[in-house]
Design a protein around this motif. Structure first.
Motif, PDB file in Angstrom:
ATOM      1  N   UNK A 742       0.844  -1.204   0.000  1.00  0.00           N
ATOM      2  CA  UNK A 742       0.000   0.000   0.000  1.00  0.00           C
ATOM      3  C   UNK A 742       0.879   1.253   0.000  1.00  0.00           C
ATOM      4  N   UNK A 743       2.062   1.130  -0.533  1.00  0.00           N
ATOM      5  CA  UNK A 743       3.005   2.244  -0.508  1.00  0.00           C
ATOM      6  C   UNK A 743       3.233   2.772  -1.908  1.00  0.00           C
ATOM      7  N   UNK A 744       3.407   4.084  -2.009  1.00  0.00           N
ATOM      8  CA  UNK A 744       3.699   4.698  -3.303  1.00  0.00           C
ATOM      9  C   UNK A 744       5.053   4.252  -3.842  1.00  0.00           C
ATOM     10  N   UNK A 745       5.929   3.789  -2.952  1.00  0.00           N
ATOM     11  CA  UNK A 745       7.234   3.326  -3.407  1.00  0.00           C
ATOM     12  C   UNK A 745       7.142   2.023  -4.182  1.00  0.00           C
ATOM     13  N   UNK A 746       6.037   1.298  -4.028  1.00  0.00           N
ATOM     14  CA  UNK A 746       5.854   0.030  -4.744  1.00  0.00           C
ATOM     15  C   UNK A 746       4.870   0.154  -5.904  1.00  0.00           C
ATOM     16  N   UNK A 914      -3.410  -1.267  -6.247  1.00  0.00           N
ATOM     17  CA  UNK A 914      -3.402  -2.166  -7.409  1.00  0.00           C
ATOM     18  C   UNK A 914      -3.795  -1.420  -8.678  1.00  0.00           C
ATOM     19  N   UNK A 915      -4.801  -0.547  -8.583  1.00  0.00           N
ATOM     20  CA  UNK A 915      -5.246   0.181  -9.778  1.00  0.00           C
ATOM     21  C   UNK A 915      -4.181   1.147 -10.268  1.00  0.00           C
ATOM     22  N   UNK A 916      -3.540   1.852  -9.347  1.00  0.00           N
ATOM     23  CA  UNK A 916      -2.513   2.817  -9.739  1.00  0.00           C
ATOM     24  C   UNK A 916      -1.290   2.100 -10.302  1.00  0.00           C
ATOM     25  N   UNK A 917      -0.903   0.981  -9.686  1.00  0.00           N
ATOM     26  CA  UNK A 917       0.236   0.218 -10.199  1.00  0.00           C
ATOM     27  C   UNK A 917      -0.033  -0.298 -11.610  1.00  0.00           C
ATOM     28  N   UNK A 918      -1.268  -0.723 -11.863  1.00  0.00           N
ATOM     29  CA  UNK A 918      -1.617  -1.191 -13.213  1.00  0.00           C
ATOM     30  C   UNK A 918      -1.518  -0.061 -14.226  1.00  0.00           C
ATOM     31  N   UNK A 919      -1.946   1.137 -13.837  1.00  0.00           N
ATOM     32  CA  UNK A 919      -1.838   2.286 -14.743  1.00  0.00           C
ATOM     33  C   UNK A 919      -0.378   2.612 -15.037  1.00  0.00           C
ATOM     34  N   UNK A 920       0.472   2.510 -14.020  1.00  0.00           N
ATOM     35  CA  UNK A 920       1.890   2.800 -14.222  1.00  0.00           C
ATOM     36  C   UNK A 920       2.508   1.829 -15.214  1.00  0.00           C
ATOM     37  N   UNK A 921       2.031   0.584 -15.240  1.00  0.00           N
ATOM     38  CA  UNK A 921       2.532  -0.391 -16.218  1.00  0.00           C
ATOM     39  C   UNK A 921       1.938  -0.151 -17.603  1.00  0.00           C
ATOM     40  N   UNK A 922       0.707   0.332 -17.651  1.00  0.00           N
ATOM     41  CA  UNK A 922       0.015   0.499 -18.931  1.00  0.00           C
ATOM     42  C   UNK A 922       0.451   1.759 -19.669  1.00  0.00           C
ATOM     43  N   UNK A 923       0.728   2.834 -18.912  1.00  0.00           N
ATOM     44  CA  UNK A 923       1.095   4.117 -19.523  1.00  0.00           C
ATOM     45  C   UNK A 923       2.449   4.551 -18.960  1.00  0.00           C
ATOM     46  N   UNK A1010     -11.262   4.814 -12.563  1.00  0.00           N
ATOM     47  CA  UNK A1010     -10.029   4.120 -12.207  1.00  0.00           C
ATOM     48  C   UNK A1010     -10.167   2.612 -12.282  1.00  0.00           C
ATOM     49  N   UNK A1011     -11.395   2.111 -12.129  1.00  0.00           N
ATOM     50  CA  UNK A1011     -11.600   0.658 -12.073  1.00  0.00           C
ATOM     51  C   UNK A1011     -12.381   0.137 -13.274  1.00  0.00           C
ATOM     52  N   UNK A1012     -12.543   0.951 -14.296  1.00  0.00           N
ATOM     53  CA  UNK A1012     -13.264   0.518 -15.476  1.00  0.00           C
ATOM     54  C   UNK A1012     -14.301   1.540 -15.887  1.00  0.00           C
ATOM     55  N   UNK A1013     -15.026   1.278 -16.978  1.00  0.00           N
ATOM     56  CA  UNK A1013     -16.037   2.234 -17.453  1.00  0.00           C
ATOM     57  C   UNK A1013     -17.098   2.491 -16.397  1.00  0.00           C
ATOM     58  N   UNK A1014     -17.592   3.696 -16.397  1.00  0.00           N
ATOM     59  CA  UNK A1014     -18.645   4.064 -15.454  1.00  0.00           C
ATOM     60  C   UNK A1014     -19.955   3.433 -15.888  1.00  0.00           C
ATOM     61  N   UNK A1015     -20.608   2.758 -14.956  1.00  0.00           N
ATOM     62  CA  UNK A1015     -21.859   2.088 -15.266  1.00  0.00           C
ATOM     63  C   UNK A1015     -23.002   3.092 -15.291  1.00  0.00           C
ATOM     64  N   UNK A1016     -24.003   2.778 -16.116  1.00  0.00           N
ATOM     65  CA  UNK A1016     -25.117   3.703 -16.273  1.00  0.00           C
ATOM     66  C   UNK A1016     -25.852   3.927 -14.959  1.00  0.00           C
TER      67      UNK A1016
END
Length: 1239
Positions: A742-746, A914-923, A1010-1016
């Motif tokens: 849960x650390x920004x360093x990881x 987990x969501x932020x780490x995935x974004x760092x890998x994707x972009x 952050x976790x996917x498309x916004x649902x209606x």
């Protein structure tokens, strides 16, 4: 009597009501006259005439008549008729939405000139026409003799190259114009407001006598003399025109010089200064010119310079640009007639053209005092040509099987505008030449254009190639911008209106538009290989140099970029586009800006492969070597291939983002002789603000080289710790299920690269560079019924677990140190027994520090029981009074705080990580963007104390996730989606700063997918009422919502409040304004992060020598960082425990204590990254005298009595001197001084 009374009542009602619209009046806005002011239009649309009833939309709509024979309160509003409903439906279909149509209708009158101010211009044009028709002839004479006579009168003749010489055997003459025609946009009433206060252009075509000499620039020489005679005559006071006369050359080409007449303000009938227009005189020749048209084809050579070989005509190279410039002199009148026919045959043509030109101007594809895209300075015919292309289609050709088909003439202005964008985004004019369909057959073939022009779009009314002057990189930028706009129009839901972004926002800002920006000094540029013939073809050595430079850079960068754009202001106060009549040739700027739009999939590749070693294509091999010079070398790769290749060496992950800049620097050095001192970029400067000083960083790398540093080293250490803990399952009562970081360093978003700190390394560092950042992790053990059902007992059990883990780790891992920590020292947590305060501190042998906590899901259930209305024991009936008392009791309030901490720490933090780490890998740019934005918040004393790091990450994430379609998806992201996503941290940082400067958080929150498309159902239910839940605090003005936090307060509840949020917006606005100084050359990256202190009431100066994080200070004193204690080895040997203290930050602890203790007295701010100063502002209400009361919440003293009045006795006011003294004592040894700036 009753009837008469009712009639009178009806008459009174009619007298009170506003007058109704007349029959047949147009209320849709589409028929507004061009002279209506913008204020009037907006006032009409705002509904100030509130008494009138809605009368529908469209030409069939009529005002609804009220029943005057009935009381006002009983008037029944008629529903829309069938015709009105059809009009509404058509507006939705043809204009994206009915509101979009209304916005367009309101916009168009505001971007067109006010024709009510045109009469003086019309009188001036009539006077000019009469004057030009009456000019006397000038006898033929030698061009040099003619120029000397005019120069003696103060007028230089703008001869172009090749210049006439004494041996010239042709002559120049002048006769009154055969025809004078108003051409361009003005006569067709399609002019739009230029950018940056530029003047409207009113073009006047002056037809010269027929000229048949087209070789070696003689046509342009005679045209230049003709223009000089006109200039000399018009500027003569006897002409009575009273205007200032200047030269101006389109795109810097002397062959396209024209006269610019600017009126002098004299109040006469011909003074049109209020119109903010200028008259441009363009010499032209008749469409029936004796010049054979086949001699002006792209393949024909019309510049015959001396050759070393033979003098035969077949040895001369074609001159496509020269021929195109000559054809331009034939085009104004045909283009005028073609546009006129289109306007009158296609109802929406004029509005679509206005929207297209407005869109282009907002993106720098036009003229302006700010940076504009090279080649689009006078691109008016291009936009009408693009409209004709999508409406009429392309000329059929055998070279391509499929051509763009005609769309028809019945589309709306918005549909035509969008069709042009689609054409620009998908059609590559460099690979597929386009000849607009014409009633008369085109004289030149497609193959001629394709062979001799880099890009081709031929007008239907003439033979002119409209994109001949455009560098291919700039044309790529036009395609990129069209793709971006289409993505915005197609992806935005009806709830998000893209109108403002598409038409109203100025998108010329280089910082948010380009991933990499260069400022290049061309004063010493010299092409390695140049051609005199091609330089003459382009008309200007500078234009040829820039065109050649753009072509080579585009070729070298290849698929690394989407666009390589050249930018220059078309006109500035210091370097206007016009020039005095004494100056023959246009002046050129020695500085140009290069903007790169990167393709993140290929931009940062370290190896560029060329032809293989065994290739038989020697031409390709030589071409590759010629392009790259010394960087090209033969290499053998792991897969066995041996190829000619270029390899870019980088030392760190951050330097990999510099590869495109390395390519540009090398090409400019190799091909144009421009070394690094002439090419400036700011990437390294941005890197320096998120890096340790070089001396300190070198020591870390030297000591920790084996274990690794940075994010990869931290992740490696985390994985090793997880394995070590899982190996202890036999020694623990419960098995470890998972360990959640849960650390920004990881997750790659910490401002500085994480580094380990060993005792040996700490001993070699000065005391103010020994900070060890702990990495937070969460242990989750298997579920068991043996856990107690008491919250206090659970905390005790966690201590036992920590003790067992610590003992096991120190036994199994030599050199590892672990200790149990009871609380963080925060005053708020000290007395809360229900709060999870304990954690395990682990320091690995390599120097990595971890703070581990244990998640037990049973805690949430027990906390809910306390917070539930039925109490912790639901089977026992409790009276209402007792319930109310319990809700005010300590246990209840402690449970509220404990529940919030539990949810944030154990539910939301791992999911967010987990969501932020995935974004760092994707972009690739996301990580750097977060780091720079955090550095900005911290350097302006906001991060941590007022703005959480998680909410900063959410603000950055919104520009990468977009609508969330590709979040967590393995599918390849389309190029159209990537076009709107920053590819470098510098562009991402600028984008976030601009957003913060414009964000109206008062009007609504922000939703981040952050976790996917916004649902209606989430979008529809966002405004629905939610149950009132207990809240520990109600601060926090920002609402940043996600799918798992729809309330938007999880990371912003503790701040910023409204005061700090306004401060953020003000600081972002100042930062954004400073970013614009890139264009004037005064920009300094560090200036973005220097915080002004003038607004604080007092400052607390800290002693930097005792601050462990001072090494992170944005303006750290290098002398203080070079100091290290004597006998460092002895100190390290005896005081290992004191040298490495994870998370020890005395400045932050003092800040937290002051923020808690004096929360009702002042607002305090601080830079958590090594800041050596606090700033605070007093609560302004405390300065007013008030009655004394016990436990008033602030330090007070008796107020000064005024004239001894009894009413002033017993009043107290803020004891600011006492508070400052308390701060000095609290920070003894840490606080150097307290400076009072304002009383």
């Amino acid at each position: 009597m009753a009837l008469n009374l009712k009639r009178k009542r009806g008459e009174d009602e009619r007298s009170r009501k506003a007058p109704k619209l007349e029959e047949g009046s147009d209320i849709s806005g589409s028929g507004s006259e061009a002279d209506d002011s913008g204020d009037e239009v907006m006032q009409d649309l705002s509904g100030d005439e509130g008494e009138e009833e809605w009368g529908g939309v469209g030409d069939e709509a009529q005002p609804v008549k009220s029943a005057h024979n009935e009381p006002t309160s009983s008037i029944s509003k008629k529903p829309p008729t069938g015709g009105e409903l059809r009009a509404i439906r058509e507006a939705t279909d043809l204009y994206r939405s009915s509101s979009f149509k209304l916005q367009i209708d309101a916009l168009l009158p505001n971007i067109r000139p006010k024709l009510s101010r045109a009469p003086p211009l019309e009188k001036f044009l009539l006077k000019l026409h009469t004057f030009l028709k009456g000019l006397p002839s000038v006898e033929p004479q030698h061009p040099l003799d003619a120029s000397r006579k005019l120069l003696s009168k103060g007028v230089a003749v703008p001869y172009c190259s090749p210049l006439p010489i004494e041996d010239t055997n042709w002559k120049v003459a002048f006769e009154a114009p055969d025809d004078i025609t108003l051409v361009g946009s003005w006569p067709n009433k399609i002019s739009i407001k230029p950018k940056d206060g530029q003047k409207y252009g009113v073009d006047v075509a002056v037809q010269m006598p027929d000229e048949k000499d087209y070789l070696n620039g003689r046509f342009f020489q005679k045209k230049a003399f003709y223009l000089a005679i006109l200039a000399n005559s018009i500027r003569n006071p006897k002409s009575g025109l009273n205007v200032d006369v200047h030269y101006e050359s389109t795109s810097g080409d002397p062959r396209l010089t024209k006269l610019v007449l600017v009126p002098k303000s004299d109040g006469s009938q011909t003074d049109f200064t209020k119109l903010n227009a200028r008259v441009c005189i363009i010499p032209t020749t008749s469409t029936n010119s004796p010049i054979p048209l086949h001699r002006l084809s792209p393949a024909h050579a019309n510049i015959r310079i001396n050759s070393t070989k033979t003098s035969g005509e077949d040895t001369h190279s074609p001159t496509p640009v020269y021929n195109n410039a000559l054809l331009t002199s034939l085009s104004p009148k045909p283009h005028l007639l073609s546009t006129y026919n289109s306007i009158h045959s296609i109802p929406a043509f004029a509005d679509a053209l206005s929207l297209l030109r407005l869109w282009a101007n907002q993106r720098g594809f036009g003229e302006g005092s700010r940076l504009c895209v090279k080649g689009f300075e006078s691109s008016g015919p291009l936009w009408s040509g693009l409209l004709e292309l999508v409406i009429d289609g392309e000329e059929p050709s055998t070279s391509a099987a499929s051509k763009r088909k005609a769309l028809g003439k019945g589309l709306s202005s918005y549909q035509l505008f969008k069709a042009v964008l689609d054409c620009l985004a998908k059609h590559d004019f460099s690979k597929h030449p386009a000849l607009i369909k014409s009633t008369a057959n085109h004289k030149f073939s497609v193959n001629e254009f394709k062979e001799h022009h880099s890009a081709t779009l031929v007008d239907s009314s003439s033979l002119v190639n409209l994109v001949a002057y455009l560098p291919l990189g700039c044309l790529d930028l036009l395609r990129h911008e069209a793709s971006k706009t289409l993505e915005i129009l197609n992806s935005a839901s009806l709830a998000v209106d893209p109108f403002t972004d598409v038409f109203l926002h100025d998108h010329r800002d280089t910082a948010t538009r380009f991933d990499v920006i260069f400022q290049v000094d061309l004063s010493t540029a010299k092409a390695r290989e140049s051609s005199l013939h091609q330089s003459l073809d382009f008309g200007s050595p500078t234009d040829y140099l820039l065109y050649n430079m753009n072509t080579i850079l585009r070729k070298a960068l290849g698929d690394r970029t989407r666009a390589v754009a050249f930018l220059q202001p078309s006109s500035t106060p210091s370097n206007p586009s016009t020039r005095p009549l004494t100056q023959a040739h246009p002046s050129t700027s020695s500085t140009i800006f290069i903007g790169l739009v990167l393709d993140p999939n290929n931009a940062f590749q370290l190896v560029q492969h060329g032809p293989p070693a065994d290739s038989t294509d020697t031409a390709a091999l030589n071409e590759f070597r010629e392009l790259w010079g010394s960087k090209s070398e033969m290499r053998r790769f792991k897969d066995g291939r041996i190829t000619e290749s270029v390899v870019w060496d980088v030392k760190t992950a951050d330097e990999r983002s510099h590869v495109p800049a390395m390519v540009v620097r090398h090409i400019l050095q190799w091909h144009f002789g421009l070394d690094e001192s002439h090419v400036q970029t700011w990437q390294s400067d941005y890197d320096s603000v998120i890096r340790l000083p070089k001396e300190i960083a070198a020591r870390y790398v030297q000591v920790a080289a084996g274990s690794g540093v940075g994010f990869k080293g931290a992740i490696k250490a985390f994985d090793g710790l997880v394995k070590a803990v899982k190996a202890l399952d036999d020694k623990l009562p419960l098995s470890l299920v998972s360990v959640s970081p849960v650390s920004e360093s990881l997750r790659y978003t910490s401002t500085f690269n994480p580094v380990p700190l060993t005792p040996a390394l700490a001993a070699s560092l000065p005391p103010n560079a020994r900070y060890s950042q702990p990495i937070s992790i969460v242990f989750e053990f298997e579920k068991s019924a043996k856990w107690p059902d008491d919250l206090r007992a659970i905390q005790k059990i966690k201590l036992a677990f920590f003790e067992g883990i610590a003992a096991g780790l120190m036994e199994s891992v030599p050199g590892l140190k672990a200790s149990v920590v009871l609380g963080s020292g925060d005053l708020k947590e000290a007395n809360n027994e229900l709060l999870d305060k304990a954690f395990l501190e682990i320091v690995t042998p390599e120097g990595w520090a971890f703070h581990a906590r244990i998640w037990h899901d049973r805690e949430a259930t027990l906390l809910d029981r306390i917070l539930d209305d039925k109490g912790p024991m639901p089977h026992i009936v409790v009276s209402k009074k007792r319930k109310q008392a319990e809700r005010k009791g300590k246990e209840y309030l402690d449970a509220v705080e404990a529940k919030e901490v539990y949810e944030r720490r154990y539910l939301h933090a791992p999911r967010h990580h987990r969501a932020i780490a995935a974004l760092a890998h994707q972009y690739s740019a996301f990580s750097g963007t977060c780091r720079l934005v955090k550095r900005w918040f911290a350097s302006h004393w906001l991060l941590g104390g007022h703005v959480s790091e998680e909410v900063v990450e959410l603000l950055c994430a919104q520009f990468f996730v977009g609508d969330g379609k590709f979040v967590g998806s393995d599918a390849e992201i389309p190029a159209s989606t990537l076009a709107v996503v920053p590819s470098t941290k510098e562009r991402g940082f600028a984008t976030v700063i601009r957003f913060l400067s414009e964000w109206k958080w008062e009007d609504g929150g922000l939703w981040v997918c952050l976790y996917g498309p916004r649902k209606e159902e989430e979008a529809e239910g966002e405004g629905a009422s939610k149950p009132d839940l207990p809240k520990a605090s109600t601060a926090g003005a920002w609402i940043v919502s996600t799918e798992v936090d729809q309330g938007g307060k999880m990371w912003s509840k503790g701040g910023p409040d409204a005061i700090v949020a306004r401060r953020v917006r003000a600081l972002a606005g100042a930062t954004w304004k400073y970013l614009q100084t890139i264009e004037d050359g005064t920009f300094n990256v560090k200036g973005l992060f220097i915080h002004p202190t003038e607004d604080y009431d007092f400052l607390v100066q800290l002693n930097p020598s005792v601050l462990p994080r001072y090494v992170h200070n944005i303006a750290a004193d290098e002398k203080l960082l070079n100091k290290s204690g004597k006998f460092a080895n002895a100190v390290a040997k005896n005081q290992d425990q004191e040298l490495v203290r994870p998370g020890f930050d005395p400045a932050r602890s003092l800040f937290n204590d002051l923020q808690t203790t004096y929360s009702d007295t002042f607002r305090i701010f601080y830079d958590p990254y090594g800041g050596d100063m606090f700033g605070a502002v007093w609560d302004p209400t405390l300065k007013e005298p008030r009655s004394f009361r016990v436990l008033g919440g602030f330090s007070s003293l008796p107020a000064k009595e005024e004239n001894g009045k009894a009413k002033d006795r017993g009043l107290v006011t803020l004891n600011d001197a006492g508070v400052l003294g308390e701060i000095q004592r609290l920070g003894s040894g840490l606080v150097k001084s307290v400076v009072k700036q304002y009383s």
